[in-house]
Scaffold this motif. Structure first.
Motif, mmCIF file in Angstrom:
data_model
loop_
_atom_site.group_PDB
_atom_site.id
_atom_site.type_symbol
_atom_site.label_atom_id
_atom_site.label_comp_id
_atom_site.label_asym_id
_atom_site.label_seq_id
_atom_site.Cartn_x
_atom_site.Cartn_y
_atom_site.Cartn_z
ATOM 1 N N HIS A 271 -5.011 -5.654 9.581
ATOM 2 C CA HIS A 271 -4.412 -4.795 8.569
ATOM 3 C C HIS A 271 -5.299 -3.592 8.240
ATOM 4 C CE1 HIS A 271 -1.228 -7.646 7.839
ATOM 5 N NE2 HIS A 271 -2.118 -8.597 7.741
ATOM 6 N N GLY A 272 -5.871 -3.010 9.280
ATOM 7 C CA GLY A 272 -6.714 -1.844 9.059
ATOM 8 C C GLY A 272 -7.932 -2.143 8.219
ATOM 9 N N PRO B 102 -11.696 -2.695 3.768
ATOM 10 C CA PRO B 102 -10.777 -1.744 4.396
ATOM 11 C C PRO B 102 -11.521 -0.686 5.196
ATOM 12 C CG PRO B 102 -10.295 -1.993 2.057
ATOM 13 C CD PRO B 102 -11.607 -2.660 2.312
ATOM 14 N N LYS C 116 -9.824 5.796 6.603
ATOM 15 C CA LYS C 116 -8.661 6.345 7.315
ATOM 16 C C LYS C 116 -9.071 6.989 8.626
ATOM 17 C CE LYS C 116 -4.940 6.022 4.504
ATOM 18 N NZ LYS C 116 -5.244 6.197 3.083
ATOM 19 N N THR D 82 -8.572 4.399 11.307
ATOM 20 C CA THR D 82 -7.358 3.621 11.550
ATOM 21 C C THR D 82 -6.280 4.452 12.225
ATOM 22 O OG1 THR D 82 -6.642 4.095 9.306
ATOM 23 C CG2 THR D 82 -7.653 1.955 9.713
ATOM 24 N N ALA E 274 -3.313 0.087 6.756
ATOM 25 C CA ALA E 274 -4.589 0.644 6.316
ATOM 26 C C ALA E 274 -4.584 0.724 4.803
ATOM 27 C CB ALA E 274 -4.795 2.039 6.893
ATOM 28 N N LEU E 275 -5.755 0.690 4.248
ATOM 29 C CA LEU E 275 -5.880 0.758 2.801
ATOM 30 C C LEU E 275 -7.147 1.538 2.509
ATOM 31 C CD1 LEU E 275 -5.250 -2.401 0.679
ATOM 32 C CD2 LEU E 275 -6.702 -0.583 -0.146
ATOM 33 N N GLU E 276 -6.991 2.673 1.859
ATOM 34 C CA GLU E 276 -8.201 3.391 1.497
ATOM 35 C C GLU E 276 -7.990 4.124 0.181
ATOM 36 O OE1 GLU E 276 -9.400 6.767 3.752
ATOM 37 O OE2 GLU E 276 -11.501 6.455 3.277
ATOM 38 N N SER F 285 -4.441 4.701 -1.794
ATOM 39 C CA SER F 285 -3.189 4.699 -1.043
ATOM 40 C C SER F 285 -3.278 3.687 0.088
ATOM 41 C CB SER F 285 -2.895 6.098 -0.493
ATOM 42 O OG SER F 285 -3.779 6.393 0.558
ATOM 43 N N LEU F 286 -2.120 3.268 0.560
ATOM 44 C CA LEU F 286 -2.110 2.375 1.710
ATOM 45 C C LEU F 286 -1.035 2.826 2.674
ATOM 46 C CD1 LEU F 286 0.516 0.260 1.470
ATOM 47 C CD2 LEU F 286 -0.985 -0.867 -0.136
ATOM 48 N N ARG F 287 -1.217 2.499 3.947
ATOM 49 C CA ARG F 287 -0.237 2.901 4.954
ATOM 50 C C ARG F 287 0.560 1.691 5.378
ATOM 51 N NH1 ARG F 287 -3.260 5.641 8.814
ATOM 52 N NH2 ARG F 287 -3.208 3.871 10.206
ATOM 53 N N ARG G 38 -5.300 -2.161 -7.576
ATOM 54 C CA ARG G 38 -6.001 -2.128 -6.291
ATOM 55 C C ARG G 38 -6.680 -3.462 -5.983
ATOM 56 N NH1 ARG G 38 -10.606 -0.961 -3.466
ATOM 57 N NH2 ARG G 38 -10.178 0.186 -1.562
#
Lengths: 274, 127
Positions: A202-203, A268, A271, A274, B89-91, B94-96, B109
Motif C-alpha cells: 500500500h505504498g 508510508p 510520493k 510511489t 500511497a499515503l503522504e 492526502s492518500l492515493r 490521519r
C-alpha cells in the motif's frame, strides 16, 4: 593512553567514525556505477566490523554479544535497500550509509557519556541527547556529500527519499537490535530465533519482527502504556522504535501471544517513490 | 507496483457484498469492488469498479462507517469512507486510491495509519 584507546574501540566510537568516513570520504561517489558504490560500502563496513570483532576477541571480550550488534543494522539496511528502493538505488545506498553511520555514532556518544550500561538502559536524558546527534549527522552528511551523488547523472538526492530510507533503516535496525538482544537470552537454544519480514504494501514499508520471550507476557495493545508500566521488559527499545516510526510519519503496534512477541511497523513512502 | 495491484485483485474475496436500492433498481456490489464512498451534498456516491453510483438515501456515512469498519473500510475525511485494500500511497494529508488524491483530515490521519497497519497484517495472515 592504551586503556583510553581500548575503551574507545569497545564503545563503538571507532567503528562509527571508520564506517562513516569510509562510506563518505572514499571517492566512491565519483563512480556513477551504484553497484560498485554499494558493494564498496558493504564490503568496507563488513571488513571494519570483522577486524574490530577480532580485536575484541584478542583482548578477551565476548564475541557473541558483539556480533549480533554488528550484523543487525547491516542486515536491516540491506533488506530495506533491496526491497524498497525501486530505481532509487543511489538514494538507498546513501540513506543506508547515512543511517548506519548515524546510528553508530549516536550509540558511541551515548556510551561514552553513560558507559557500557547506558546502551541498554533507558534514560530520558539519553533519548533527548541521541536525536540531535542522529539529525546532525544526517544533515551534515547531506550537505557535505548529498549534492555530489548523482541520480541518473542529472540531479541530486531527493531529501524526502533520503529521509524515508534513513527512517525505515533506523526502524528496522532498532527493532532488530532489540529482538536480537532478547532472543540471545533465550533457553533452549532452538528458540533463539528472530523472524523478520520487510515488504512494500500500500505504498508503504511494512516491517514485522517476531521473537520469543522467556515467560508469558500480559501486554495490552497499547505499546506506550506497557512501556510506562513495566520498565524492565519494555525499556529503551520499544520507545525508541516508536519515536523513530512517528518521526517519519508511520505507526507501529505490538502483539503478544503467550511467549511470542510480534512488532509491526508501517512507514508510508514519500510520493516521490510511489 | 503493477504486480502488487494484481495480487491484490487475486486476493479479493467476493464474500461480502452490499445491496443498493435506487428507485427500484437493485445493485449488488461486492465490498471488494468498492473503492470509496463519498458524500456529495445529501447524496452518497459509491465509487466502484463498475462505475460510480449516486444514491440519495437516509443512510449517513457514519452509519456506513460503523457497518463497514470491520470489512477494511475507514473514514479518512468527513466526506470519504475508503476501502483500505486500494490505498496506493499515503503522504502528509492526502492518500492515493484508484489513481485519485483524497484528503486525509489531520485528526484522522493516525486512525487511518493504524487501520492500514492492521489491514496489512490481516492480508499477510490470509495470504
Amino acid at each position: 593512553m592504551l586503556e583510553f584507546l581500548q575503551a574507545l574501540i569497545r564503545t563503538d566510537f571507532m567503528q562509527g567514525m571508520l564506517i562513516a568516513s569510509l562510506t563518505f570520504l572514499l571517492p566512491l561517489h565519483k563512480k556513477p556505477d551504484w553497484k560498485r558504490r554499494f558493494l564498496g560500502v558493504t564490503a568496507v563496513s563488513l571488513l571494519v566490523s570483522f577486524v574490530l570483532t577480532e580485536l575484541a576477541v584478542a583482548w578477551g571480550w565476548t564475541i557473541w554479544t558483539k556480533i549480533p550488534y554488528f550484523a543487525a543494522p547491516l542486515a536491516a539496511s540491506l533488506a530495506v535497500f533491496l526491497l524498497c528502493s525501486e530505481g532509487g538505488a543511489s538514494d538507498g545506498c546513501y540513506g543506508m550509509g547515512c543511517a548506519y553511520a548515524a546510528q553508530h555514532i549516536a550509540f558511541c556518544v551515548t556510551v561514552i557519556l553513560w558507559g557500557e550500561q547506558g546502551r541498554f538502559q533507558s534514560s530520558p536524558l539519553r533519548t533527548v541527547m541521541e536525536w540531535p546527534v542522529y539529525l546532525a549527522v544526517f544533515v551534515l552528511c547531506y550537505y557535505l556529500f548529498g549534492r555530489k551523488l548523482p541520480v541518473d547523472g542529472r540531479y541530486g538526492v531527493h531529501w524526502r527519499k533520503a529521509l524515508f530510507f534513513t527512517g525505515s533503516v533506523l526502524c528496522v535496525a532498532l527493532a532488530l537490535n532489540r529482538a536480537v538482544r532478547k532472543a540471545w537470552e533465550m533457553e533452549p537454544e532452538e528458540r533463539r530465533v528472530v523472524r523478520v519480514n520487510v515488504r512494500r504494501e500500500h505504498g508503504a514499508a511494512f516491517i514485522q519482527v517476531e521473537n520469543y520471550y522467556n515467560h508469558p507476557l500480559a501486554v495490552e495493545q497499547n505499546a506506550i502504556q506497557t512501556t510506562k508500566e513495566d520498565k524492565t521488559e519494555h525499556g529503551y527499545g520499544l520507545r525508541s522504535i516508536q519515536s523513530v516510526t512517528e518521526r517519519y510519519g508511520g505507526t507501529m503496534d505490538i502483539e503478544t501471544e503467550q511467549d511470542r512477541f510480534l512488532l509491526s511497523i508501517l512507514i508510508p513512502l514519500p510520493k516521490a517513490l510511489t | 507496483m503493477k504486480l502488487e495491484a494484481a495480487f491484490r485483485l487475486l486476493r479479493r474475496n467476493a464474500g461480502q457484498s452490499m445491496s443498493l436500492n435506487r428507485d427500484g433498481d437493485v445493485f449488488h456490489i461486492p465490498l471488494s469492488y468498492l473503492f470509496y464512498i463519498e458524500v456529495y451534498g445529501h447524496r452518497l456516491i459509491y465509487h466502484s469498479m463498475e462505475g460510480d453510483i449516486t444514491m440519495s438515501t437516509s443512510q449517513t456515512l457514519s452509519m456506513l462507517e460503523e457497518e463497514l469498519g470491520k470489512h477494511g473500510f475507514v473514514r479518512c475525511h468527513k466526506g470519504y469512507l475508503i476501502n483500505l485494500r486500494y490505498v496506493d500511497a499515503l503522504e502528509g494529508n492526502s492518500l492515493r486510491l484508484d489513481g485519485k488524491e483524497l484528503t486525509v483530515s489531520r485528526s484522522r490521519r493516525k486512525t487511518v495509519l493504524q487501520a492500514l497497519l492492521e489491514y496489512t497484517k490481516g492480508e499477510k495472515r490470509d495470504a
